[in-house]
Write an enzyme that holds these catalytic residues in place. Structure first.
Site, mmCIF file in Angstrom:
data_model
loop_
_atom_site.group_PDB
_atom_site.id
_atom_site.type_symbol
_atom_site.label_atom_id
_atom_site.label_comp_id
_atom_site.label_asym_id
_atom_site.label_seq_id
_atom_site.Cartn_x
_atom_site.Cartn_y
_atom_site.Cartn_z
ATOM 1 N N THR A 1 -6.584 9.592 14.807
ATOM 2 C CA THR A 1 -5.693 8.469 14.493
ATOM 3 C C THR A 1 -5.748 7.332 15.510
ATOM 4 O OG1 THR A 1 -3.817 9.520 15.629
ATOM 5 C CG2 THR A 1 -4.073 9.978 13.271
ATOM 6 N N ASP A 2 -6.186 7.611 16.755
ATOM 7 C CA ASP A 2 -6.086 6.595 17.802
ATOM 8 C C ASP A 2 -6.891 5.342 17.490
ATOM 9 O OD1 ASP A 2 -4.342 8.097 19.258
ATOM 10 O OD2 ASP A 2 -5.789 8.758 20.761
ATOM 11 N N THR B 1 -7.394 14.644 15.710
ATOM 12 C CA THR B 1 -6.276 15.583 15.663
ATOM 13 C C THR B 1 -6.337 16.476 14.436
ATOM 14 O OG1 THR B 1 -4.841 14.113 16.932
ATOM 15 C CG2 THR B 1 -3.758 15.757 15.565
ATOM 16 N N SER C 1 -10.808 10.604 18.966
ATOM 17 C CA SER C 1 -11.122 9.224 18.577
ATOM 18 C C SER C 1 -10.778 8.194 19.642
ATOM 19 C CB SER C 1 -10.444 8.858 17.253
ATOM 20 O OG SER C 1 -9.076 8.593 17.405
#
Length: 344
Positions: free
Chosen positions: A107-108, A27, A74
């Site tokens: 971030t995932d 992101t 990610s």
């Protein structure tokens, strides 16, 4: 500008520490058609060179060099990229004039990549992961400040010897402890059992504690990865998933168990059969925080499977994969494998 002042500026720039930013996408490198949109966007579209150019004050902190290792969302993280990232971290950390390494990430799965690096990298210089909850084109994008803060931590002498770090939202977390706890908030990352290692405000950095287990022995980066999967315990689960995994020759199973590692009797029976077939079974908790009790006696038939300690299921899976890749015999040696979880 006069020749002398230009020379002085060049000398001042050369005096700054050298930091390498390894970019993987996410992101923080995302963009959308509208600045008003923070939820609808395309991740991993903006090159790392543009991210750095958007934060000109970085030039006052460090001599920043960039390397676009990957450009992925990610959620699609792969082991091959972990191997590549580990190789680049090793390469740059051994350069005598590199003061620190920053990794931009989605971030995932950031917490899983952070755990992988924590377990495999000796970190002679600070290695700092950062990310963003809003795309780079969004109003109030959090990526630029997170990137600046990550570089500031990477060049901080106090960051040395603290293992792999994660910097977001003006907080510094240990890679082992941090997890994503919210779908969209800019303060989505927390360390539920320990709290952050420290915090920062502009150039001020304060470490409140040392990370636990940062001195544990590092595990090798696998060339081949054993199959390790996660199953969950909940009201009336079936055993079909576990049986299918055993048939597929899974090497390890992490259970996202209820409460303090409790497993439904139906699932427990399937997992006991899996353990009899040589599958390593480790209990974590789906609650999000807390330490899973270590059984006094390992007895799969009594539901007494190994404990992941305070690791969530996703971090426990990373550790179990690396452990079994390093020594497949650990899959049937409960005492040694439990000791490994206690040490890391």
């Amino acid at each position: 500008m006069s020749a002398s002042s230009s020379s002085e500026s060049s000398q001042s720039s050369q005096a700054l520490p050298r930091v390498v930013v390894l970019a993987t996408g996410g992101t923080i490198a995302g963009s959308s058609g509208s600045a008003a949109s923070s939820a609808q966007y395309q991740a991993a579209t903006v090159p790392v060179s543009h991210l750095v150019q958007a934060v000109p004050v970085l030039a006052d902190v460090a001599r920043v060099e960039t390397e676009q290792v990957a450009q992925v969302d990610s959620k699609d993280m792969m082991f091959s990229l972990w191997q590549q990232l580990a190789a680049r971290v090793t390469h740059w950390s051994l350069q005598p004039d590199v003061a620190g390494i920053v990794i931009t990430h989605g971030t995932d799965t950031l917490e899983e990549t952070a755990m992988f690096l924590h377990l495999t990298q000796a970190c002679p210089v600070p290695v700092v992961l950062t990310a963003a909850m809003r795309p780079s084109t969004s109003l109030s994008a959090d990526g630029p400040l997170n990137l600046l803060d990550a570089v500031r931590v990477a060049v901080s002498p106090e960051a040395r010897g603290r293992g792999v770090l994660v910097v977001l939202n003006q907080q510094i977390h240990a890679a082992r402890d941090v997890t994503k706890s919210h779908t969209s908030a800019v303060d989505a990352f927390v360390s539920p059992m320990t709290g952050p290692l420290g915090f920062m405000q502009d150039a001020y950095i304060r470490f409140a504690r040392a990370p636990a287990m940062s001195g544990a022995a590092r595990l090798p980066v696998p060339t081949t990865w054993p199959m390790v999967e996660i199953v969950a315990s909940y009201a009336q689960p079936g055993r079909a998933m576990v049986d299918a995994l055993v048939a597929a020759r899974v090497k390890g199973v992490v259970v996202a168990a209820t409460g303090n590692g409790s497993v439904h009797e139906t699932l427990s029976g399937a997992l006991a059969d899996a353990a009899d077939a040589g599958v390593a079974v480790v209990r974590s908790s789906r609650t999000g925080a807390g330490h899973v009790a270590i059984p006094a006696r390992m007895s799969p038939r009594a539901g007494a499977f190994l404990s992941a300690a305070d690791l969530n299921p996703y971090k426990a899976r990373v550790l179990l994969m690396l452990a079994l890749a390093a020594d497949p015999a650990l899959g049937t040696d409960a005492a040694r494998l439990q000791a490994l979880f206690a040490a890391h």
